[in-house]
Each structure stands twice: as C-alpha cells, then as structure tokens.
Design an enzyme around this catalytic site. Structure first.
Site, PDB file in Angstrom:
ATOM      1  N   ASP A  25       0.815  -1.213   0.000  1.00 25.99           N
ATOM      2  CA  ASP A  25       0.000   0.000   0.000  1.00 25.99           C
ATOM      3  C   ASP A  25       0.849   1.263   0.000  1.00 25.99           C
ATOM      4  OD1 ASP A  25       0.665  -1.063   2.643  1.00 25.99           O
ATOM      5  OD2 ASP A  25      -0.325   0.714   3.435  1.00 25.99           O
ATOM      6  N   GLY A  27       2.442   2.932  -2.247  1.00 28.96           N
ATOM      7  CA  GLY A  27       2.341   3.899  -3.339  1.00 28.96           C
ATOM      8  C   GLY A  27       1.479   5.096  -2.980  1.00 28.96           C
ATOM      9  N   TYR A 145       0.272   1.537  15.718  1.00 31.58           N
ATOM     10  CA  TYR A 145       1.646   1.908  16.038  1.00 31.58           C
ATOM     11  C   TYR A 145       1.682   3.043  17.068  1.00 31.58           C
ATOM     12  CZ  TYR A 145       2.344  -0.303  11.464  1.00 31.58           C
ATOM     13  OH  TYR A 145       2.328  -1.165  10.401  1.00 31.58           O
ATOM     14  N   LYS A 175      -1.073  -5.791  13.770  1.00 29.88           N
ATOM     15  CA  LYS A 175       0.312  -5.589  13.331  1.00 29.88           C
ATOM     16  C   LYS A 175       0.874  -4.411  14.110  1.00 29.88           C
ATOM     17  CE  LYS A 175       2.959  -3.767   9.396  1.00 29.88           C
ATOM     18  NZ  LYS A 175       2.872  -3.193   8.029  1.00 29.88           N
TER      19      LYS A 175
END
Length: 257
Positions: A25, A27, A145, A175
């Site tokens: 992803d 780009g 994150y 993640k």
C-alpha cells in the site's frame, strides 16, 4: 461467524497458525517507489515465494490481478494518507468493507497511530469498520503503532498498549512494532487474545532480518510478519520471501537457508 473463520484460513496458515503478509500500500503514501512500479510482477514474485497474503489499496486490485500462478490471500487496506501531508501520521478511510468485499477481499486492514494528533478520529473510524466487519464476516487486521511527539515506537509499554487497543476495538489480528527485545515482546504476545504480527521495520541485511523474524515468531511466539519494503525491494523478492516463509512456517534456522 463461519464466514470469518473461512476467510481467516486464507490469511493464517491452518497448519502453523502463522502468516507472512506483504503490504503493498506504500504507493499511496510515497508515490512511484521501487518495487511497486509493475504490480503484477511484484505480486507474482511474492506469491511464488510462498507468502500467505498481500495488502493493496482498492484501486490497485485490478492492476495486481494476474489471472494465473499460485493463489494468494487479498487484504484491502481502508486507511489512506500521503507523505506530503504536514502530519504524515494522519490517516482517513477511503474504502468501505462492502467495497472491499465486492473486489474479492479475504480481509481488510486499517491504520491507527497512537499519540498522533488525529488519534481520536482514527479510533472512531476503526470502530465503524469493526462493526461492518462483524456484519459481513470479514477479518480485520489492525495496524496500530505508537507514533507521535515524545513517543518511543518500540517501548514495550507503548507497543503493548497498541496491541490492547486493537483487542479492545474488536480486531481479529494486530500488526505493530517489534520491541527489539525477546523477553518484553513475549509478555506482550502472551497477554494478547488475538494474533500479533510484527512490522518489517527498517531494511537490514538478509540474515539480520531473518534472525529478528525467528526471534519474534518462534521465541516470543508471535503469529508472523507483515513486511513491505523489507521484502519487495530486495534484489530477488521471491527468494527472500521464500526464506521468510521457511523461518516462519518451517522453523528453519536462518543460517541453514
């Protein structure tokens, strides 16, 4: 929720319970970057290497659909932001769960930056996505994150908080960053009720990267790796991804690959 269970089997290996996911992803965030200029070729390499799934934005699904070769799970990323934004940690939703289903997604993913100025908006959006995922039986990978002024992104307290946020929201997988320390990361994984996957992190040498993956997946016992540039910008993507899969699924010692 049999539909969600069936789809999870296309993301998580049913024998090992672990996964190698390659996000593509980047780009949207960075523009035309090396490794993602010819999407079908890169996806073919990742698939040939044995990865379980890829992550794409909705507009790239058609560009990446190969119509041949080994099948691979498809996760459609719903969150968007670019590096040209003065606040690159700001992410908004540009795709719905229903759109992702219509494009053939096996799962969807979202991005949340804890500590960012727009944290509350990202969490609110995530809540709506979780509701829709439950309605349609679609697994959700939450990329959470610790990011923001004065925040250490690998501090175990912050990484553990990121994992807990994903759980509390109702995500099916999370993640986040690897703490860099086996003991602290083991505690985080053991305290989680959902699979924890580590981000690829900064690009390093093959052996160093494989050792980190081995430590996280088979000593700290996390559920796999979700790595982008660290995989698709290698000289031979298929070969490197295959090495990662051998470490994650076969418990192969990095020195023996």
């Amino acid at each position: 929720m049999i539909g969600k269970q069936i789809r999870m089997e296309r993301i998580m290996d049913r024998n090992t319970g672990k996964s190698v996911i390659i996000p593509m992803d980047h780009g949207m965030t960075l523009g035309q970057i090396d490794g993602l200029l010819r999407m079908s070729e890169t996806i073919a390499a990742v698939s040939d290497g044995g990865a379980n799934a890829i992550i794409l934005h909705k507009g790239m699904v058609k560009a990446g659909h190969r119509r041949k070769g080994r099948d691979i799970g498809l996760i459609i990323h719903l969150s968007t932001g670019t590096s040209m934004n003065p606040d690159p940690n700001d992410k908004v939703l540009t795709c719905t769960v229903e759109e992702a289903i219509s494009l053939g997604a096996d799962a969807v993913s979202i991005h949340i930056n804890l500590g960012a100025a727009q944290e509350s908006k990202m969490i609110e959006s995530a809540g709506m996505v979780v509701r829709d995922c439950s309605r349609w039986g679609i697994p959700l990978l939450a990329m959470v994150y610790p990011r923001g002024t004065g925040i250490n992104p690998t501090d175990p307290r912050h990484v553990g908080h990121a994992v807990r946020v994903a759980e509390e929201l109702g995500a099916d997988m999370v993640k986040t960053n690897y703490t860099g320390d086996i003991e602290s990361f083991t505690r985080i994984v053991e305290a989680s009720s959902i699979p924890v996957l580590i981000a690829g992190g900064e690009k390093a040498g093959d052996l160093e990267t494989l050792h980190i993956i081995r430590d996280a997946t088979h000593i700290a016992n996390c559920s796999g790796v979700c790595m982008g540039r660290n995989a698709f910008q290698r000289n031979d993507t298929a070969v490197f991804v295959n090495k990662v899969c051998k470490v994650v699924h076969d418990k192969t010692n990095p020195e023996d690959i």
